[in-house]
Design an enzyme around this catalytic site. Structure first.
Site, PDB file in Angstrom:
ATOM      1  N   CYS A 139      15.811  65.861 -24.949  1.00 14.76           N
ATOM      2  CA  CYS A 139      15.545  64.553 -24.233  1.00 14.76           C
ATOM      3  C   CYS A 139      16.309  64.539 -22.980  1.00 14.76           C
ATOM      4  O   CYS A 139      17.588  64.589 -22.940  1.00 14.76           O
ATOM      5  CB  CYS A 139      16.214  63.182 -25.232  1.00 14.76           C
ATOM      6  SG  CYS A 139      16.096  61.789 -24.499  1.00 14.76           S
ATOM      7  N   CYS A 142      17.889  61.365 -21.907  1.00 15.85           N
ATOM      8  CA  CYS A 142      19.330  61.155 -22.718  1.00 15.85           C
ATOM      9  C   CYS A 142      20.398  61.974 -22.363  1.00 15.85           C
ATOM     10  O   CYS A 142      21.462  61.579 -22.100  1.00 15.85           O
ATOM     11  CB  CYS A 142      19.230  61.593 -24.356  1.00 15.85           C
ATOM     12  SG  CYS A 142      17.745  60.639 -25.105  1.00 15.85           S
ATOM     13  N   ASP A 143      20.214  63.135 -22.057  1.00 21.08           N
ATOM     14  CA  ASP A 143      21.101  64.291 -21.823  1.00 21.08           C
ATOM     15  C   ASP A 143      21.184  64.669 -20.413  1.00 21.08           C
ATOM     16  O   ASP A 143      22.076  65.717 -20.086  1.00 21.08           O
ATOM     17  CB  ASP A 143      21.184  65.258 -22.684  1.00 21.08           C
ATOM     18  CG  ASP A 143      20.984  65.123 -24.062  1.00 21.08           C
ATOM     19  OD1 ASP A 143      21.959  64.008 -24.392  1.00 21.08           O
ATOM     20  OD2 ASP A 143      20.272  65.322 -24.991  1.00 21.08           O
TER      21      ASP A 143
END
Ligand code: NDP
Length: 318
Positions: A139, A142-143
């Protein structure tokens, strides 16, 4: 909050992506009570992307999380109950069906809408497990933040991979796109964005075979043109590896009762959400090996709700 069994006139919706929320909205508007079991990723897969540009009604695009928050609120406005739990097991051997949640709560209902979506696939390398959270992710939104001004690689050649690579290029110093075929599978506009981005370098006909690094990922082992006369293996220094190689439908907890195809997608009757079990309907990516778009998921959630309403009527449950 449910601490006991769900009352008989609640439709249970498993999953909170576009399919689940849309089903709840339609059920609510028809006067039916719906309980949504939100699952591990409230809002579903869309919450891991950035801007959604192809959902009708938003000519300038809409932030994916905002879109899902809006759907959630709309479901609440029509009386849906939303449980912040995950379903861990089911018993679909007889109706009313049983769904057990992660806190031990047991819910029953004669009507289920399965909208559990799909989860990111991994390559199956032991190094992915070893470095999960230490340089391996599925992701980018997300990261990606952790890889500002670093060098990363994205695996895959579809829309997700192109989107992730483009997103990461806005943060990272350089992005390699590792593609196993000699071409991309992504839609033309997505491909063009990648080709036009000077920070993205595509490594065609390449596979990641392993990772190395002491306290986190420091590089990937790459094989180019595996099995060909000019096969070449080398190490690619990177700080992060992002997987974007497709998804696996989240249907495991409905086995062995529900019919699935060989990939695990729930089989429905034609274009309907009707499964092999009476009163159990499937909507969204868990039953869609082909189109897998938010708008399709929302539409199938609508169909599932309409079928559920008809089914409830046939049971004389209002
Ligand atoms: P896809 O299945 O479309 O693409 C997966 C990619 O990963 C392919 O390039 C595939 O290679 C590659 N791949 C699969 N397994 C491996 C492996 N073991 N090793 C290396 N590479 C592998 O998945 P996506 O998630 O990209 O897209 C799914 C659906 O969602 C599509 O319909 C897509 O259009 C849609 N989507 C739409 C978006 C948008 O419109 N904004 C954004 C993201 C997704 P190969 O081609 O060789 O099979």
């Amino acid at each position: 909050m449910f601490n006991a069994q769900c009352s008989m006139n609640n439709v249970l919706i498993l999953g909170s992506g576009p399919a689940g929320y849309t089903a709840a909205i339609y059920l609510g508007r028809s006067g039916q009570k719906a309980t949504i079991i939100e699952g591990l990723q409230p809002g579903g897969q869309l919450t891991t992307t950035t801007v959604v540009e192809n959902f009708p009604g938003f000519p300038d695009g809409i932030d994916a999380n905002e879109l899902m928050d809006n759907m959630r609120q709309q479901a609440l406005n029509y009386g849906a109950e939303i449980l912040p739990n995950s379903a861990v097991s089911t018993d679909l051997s007889r109706s009313p069906y049983t769904v057990t949640l992660d806190d031990g709560t047991v819910l029953t209902s004669p009507v289920l809408i399965i909208a559990t979506g799909a989860s990111a696939k991994y390559l199956g390398l032991s190094d992915e497990e070893k470095y999960r959270g230490m340089g391996v992710s599925a992701c980018a939104t997300c990261d990606g933040f952790f890889y500002r001004r670093k060098v990363v690689a994205v695996v895959g050649g579809g829309d997700t991979a192109c989107e992730e690579a483009t997103y990461l290029a806005g943060l990272a110093e350089k992005v390699y796109l590792v593609v196993r075929k000699p071409f991309l599978r992504a839609t033309q506009s997505m491909q063009q964005r990648v080709f036009d981005n000077p920070k993205i370098e595509i490594l065609f006909e390449s596979n990641v075979t392993g990772l190395y690094g002491t306290d986190g990922v420091e590089g990937a082992h790459i094989v180019h043109r595996k099995g060909e006369a000019d096969e070449r293996t080398y190490d690619l220094p990177i700080s992060g590896l992002f997987l974007a190689i497709g998804h696996k439908p989240n249907s495991d907890i409905f086995l062995p009762w529900i019919e699935t195809d060989e990939q695990g997608y729930i089989v429905t009757r034609g274009a309907t959400p009707v499964t092999n079990l009476p009163g159990v309907f499937a909507a969204g990516d868990v039953a869609d090996p082909l189109y897998r778009q938010a708008i399709n998921a929302a539409a199938s959630g609508c169909r599932a709700a309409m079928e559920a309403i008809n089914f409830m009527k046939s049971l004389n449950v209002d």
